[in-house]
Each structure stands twice: as structure tokens, then as C-alpha cells.
Design an enzyme around this catalytic site. Structure first.
Site, PDB file in Angstrom:
ATOM      1  CE  LYS A   1      -2.192  -0.957   4.004  1.00 15.73           C
ATOM      2  NZ  LYS A   1      -1.188  -2.298   4.245  1.00 15.73           N
TER       3      LYS A   1
ATOM      4  NE  ARG B   1      -3.591  -0.549  10.666  1.00 18.16           N
ATOM      5  CZ  ARG B   1      -2.395  -0.227  10.156  1.00 18.16           C
ATOM      6  NH1 ARG B   1      -2.223   0.865   9.409  1.00 18.16           N
ATOM      7  NH2 ARG B   1      -1.215  -1.021  10.241  1.00 18.16           N
TER       8      ARG B   1
ATOM      9  NE  ARG C   1       8.093  -2.939   5.945  1.00 22.34           N
ATOM     10  CZ  ARG C   1       6.792  -2.492   6.016  1.00 22.34           C
ATOM     11  NH1 ARG C   1       6.006  -1.869   4.855  1.00 22.34           N
ATOM     12  NH2 ARG C   1       6.205  -2.716   7.183  1.00 22.34           N
TER      13      ARG C   1
ATOM     14  NE  ARG D   1       7.409  -0.317   9.995  1.00 20.57           N
ATOM     15  CZ  ARG D   1       6.441  -0.254   9.269  1.00 20.57           C
ATOM     16  NH1 ARG D   1       5.961   0.136   8.328  1.00 20.57           N
ATOM     17  NH2 ARG D   1       5.299  -0.742  10.103  1.00 20.57           N
TER      18      ARG D   1
ATOM     19  NE  ARG E   1       3.071  -4.448  11.434  1.00 23.44           N
ATOM     20  CZ  ARG E   1       3.875  -4.389  10.647  1.00 23.44           C
ATOM     21  NH1 ARG E   1       5.142  -5.180  10.655  1.00 23.44           N
ATOM     22  NH2 ARG E   1       3.606  -3.595   9.354  1.00 23.44           N
TER      23      ARG E   1
HETATM   24  P1  AMP Z   1       1.612   0.834   9.038  1.00 26.99           P
HETATM   25  O1  AMP Z   1       2.880   1.660   8.865  1.00 26.99           O
HETATM   26  O2  AMP Z   1       0.400   1.036   8.477  1.00 26.99           O
HETATM   27  O3  AMP Z   1       1.922  -0.786   9.052  1.00 26.99           O
HETATM   28  O4  AMP Z   1       1.509   1.175  10.810  1.00 26.99           O
HETATM   29  C1  AMP Z   1       2.317   0.778  11.950  1.00 26.99           C
HETATM   30  C2  AMP Z   1       1.655   0.676  13.036  1.00 26.99           C
HETATM   31  O5  AMP Z   1       1.265   2.062  13.368  1.00 26.99           O
HETATM   32  C3  AMP Z   1       0.454  -0.127  13.233  1.00 26.99           C
HETATM   33  O6  AMP Z   1       0.844  -1.512  13.607  1.00 26.99           O
HETATM   34  C4  AMP Z   1      -0.126   0.632  14.562  1.00 26.99           C
HETATM   35  O7  AMP Z   1       0.559   0.376  15.748  1.00 26.99           O
HETATM   36  C5  AMP Z   1      -0.076   1.977  14.192  1.00 26.99           C
HETATM   37  N1  AMP Z   1      -1.120   2.441  13.236  1.00 26.99           N
HETATM   38  C6  AMP Z   1      -1.055   2.763  11.900  1.00 26.99           C
HETATM   39  N2  AMP Z   1      -2.278   3.054  11.552  1.00 26.99           N
HETATM   40  C7  AMP Z   1      -3.257   3.141  12.336  1.00 26.99           C
HETATM   41  C8  AMP Z   1      -4.515   3.373  12.597  1.00 26.99           C
HETATM   42  N3  AMP Z   1      -5.264   3.793  11.603  1.00 26.99           N
HETATM   43  N4  AMP Z   1      -5.119   2.972  13.989  1.00 26.99           N
HETATM   44  C9  AMP Z   1      -4.276   2.647  15.023  1.00 26.99           C
HETATM   45  N5  AMP Z   1      -3.265   2.340  14.761  1.00 26.99           N
HETATM   46  C10 AMP Z   1      -2.541   2.465  13.597  1.00 26.99           C
END
Ligand code: AMP
Length: 219
Positions: free
Chosen positions: A13, A89, A128, A161, A172
Site C-alpha cells: 500500500k 483500520r 523490508r 522496523r 499485526r
Molecule cells: P503501518 O505503517 O500502516 O503498518 O502502521 C504501523 C503501526 O502504526 C500499526 O501496527 C499500528 O500500531 C499503528 N497504526 C497505523 N495506522 C493506525 C490506525 N489507523 N489506527 C491505529 N493504529 C495505527
């Protein structure tokens, strides 16, 4: 064009959002990127609150992310459109997003679902590497940097990360299945959902998306 990208972690994404953002000149709003920037900023109260959730693969409380998104899409560069990546989310966030957009008299054009196999997810996330300085994203075999371990764009040392470690990846995926996947039904009922394959490589998927936008006449 107002887009939402939904899919499991590692679906691509963020990568496609960056391509679309550059092509269509609209901002890429990634709640994950915003949260990571706040966590890296030692003076940020939000960063302090969010760190434990992000590092353990749990969702950050809704009120924190909702406020971040509300503020970001109110900025002038988002007036002509935006790409939401990683938000909403869960259903609560989707409902609040609808309310926020309706108050602004605007709506979403498309919700893109990146359907992705578990094999692809694990391969992408475990390989990654990210630049902690400029946010560029690589993969040890699929998108390697020119010099191993260094960012092509700014030369910083690449990192893995913390939430791309095996246990947290599993957590996740569980959170995605339980909280985010129900949104497919939510947006399908609104007639907004379009499915693409997150298993395609970057260029293939990018072409599929351009064709899709052409056929839907979305600019
Ligand atoms: P991502 O980079 O989208 O994989 O997000 C990394 C982490 O950020 C996630 O595992 C959550 O801990 C937090 N996070 C990102 N977006 C959201 C969201 N919309 N609601 C809650 N937590 C979020």
C-alpha cells in the site's frame, strides 16, 4: 481523487501510494508514517503514547489517529484529494472518517483492497528495510538499495522496523484479520470497494491501478 488503501501489512500500500501521490500530485497520508515520525521526535507527547502500541503491532487508540488524520486532511494540499494509507483500520475509524468527510461536503471515490497471500506478506515484511531519515522503503532482494544497507536518496543507514520482526508481524496480521478486514464489507456495501492483487510486483500493480482509474474516469 480521494482514495483509501486497505490491505494487510506488506501488501504494498505504501509503495503504491507513493507512486500515485507523485503521479496525481495529491498527498500520501500514512498514519503509520506520521506515528513513526512522532515516535522519533522525543518531544512529542503523541509519540510517547504511541510507541508501545506500534512496537508491539497493536492499534494506537482511535482518538489519537483520528485527530491526526482530521488535521492532515484539513491542510491546503489535501483540498484536491488525498490517499489514505493505513487509515481507517477498524469500523469506528471508518464511521468517524465518514462523519468528517460529510462535514466537509466531500466523499471517498474509491477504496482499494490489496488482496495479498500470507506468503507474500511474510516475504515482504521480513525483507523490508526502511530509511529512518527520509522514509524510503527497500527490500533486501526485491528492491535492493544501490549500496547495501544505505539509503539511495539520503545515504542514511537502513534499518529493519521493530514491528517487522517475526512475532510482531504475526500479531499485526491477527489485528488486521480481526479489526481491519471487516471494513471490506463496510465499503463494499457502500459500492466503493475495488479489489486488486497485492501479490503483483510494484510495476505490474501500478499499471493495473492506472487502468482501473482510467476505466472509472477518476483523475
Ligand atoms: P503501518 O505503517 O500502516 O503498518 O502502521 C504501523 C503501526 O502504526 C500499526 O501496527 C499500528 O500500531 C499503528 N497504526 C497505523 N495506522 C493506525 C490506525 N489507523 N489506527 C491505529 N493504529 C495505527
Amino acid at each position: 481523487m480521494r482514495l483509501v488503501l486497505i490491505g494487510p501489512p506488506g501488501a504494498g500500500k505504501g509503495t503504491q501510494a507513493k507512486v500515485l501521490s507523485a503521479k496525481h500530485n495529491i498527498p500520501h497520508v500514512s498514519t503509520g508514517d506520521i506515528l513513526r515520525a512522532k515516535i522519533n521526535d522525543e518531544s512529542s507527547e503523541i509519540g510517547k503514547k504511541a510507541r508501545e502500541y506500534v512496537e508491539n503491532g497493536k492499534l494506537v487508540p482511535d482518538e489519537v489517529v483520528v485527530q491526526m488524520v482530521e488535521e492532515r486532511i484539513a491542510e491546503p494540499d489535501a483540498a484536491k484529494g488525498f490517499i489514505l494509507d493505513g487509515f481507517p483500520r477498524n469500523e469506528r475509524q471508518a464511521v468517524v472518517l465518514d462523519e468528517v468527510l460529510s462535514d466537509l461536503n466531500i466523499g471517498l471515490d474509491i477504496v482499494l483492497y490489496f488482496k495479498t497471500s500470507t506468503k507474500t506478506i511474510i516475504n515482504r515484511l521480513s525483507g523490508r528495510r526502511s530509511c529512518p531519515n527520509c522514509g524510503a522503503v527497500y527490500h533486501v532482494t526485491n528492491i535492493p538499495p544501490k549500496v547495501e544497507g544505505k539509503c539511495d536518496l539520503c545515504g542514511a543507514d537502513l534499518i529493519q522496523r521493530k514491528d517487522d520482526k517475526e512475532d510482531t508481524i504475526r500479531k499485526r496480521i491477527e489485528v488486521y484479520e480481526a479489526e481491519t478486514k471487516p471494513l471490506l464489507n463496510y465499503y463494499s456495501q457502500k459500492g466503493l470497494l475495488r479489489e486488486v492483487s497485492g501479490d503483483l510486483n510494484v510495476d505490474e500493480l501500478s499499471q493495473v491501478l492506472e487502468q482501473l482509474f482510467l476505466s472509472l474516469n477518476v483523475k
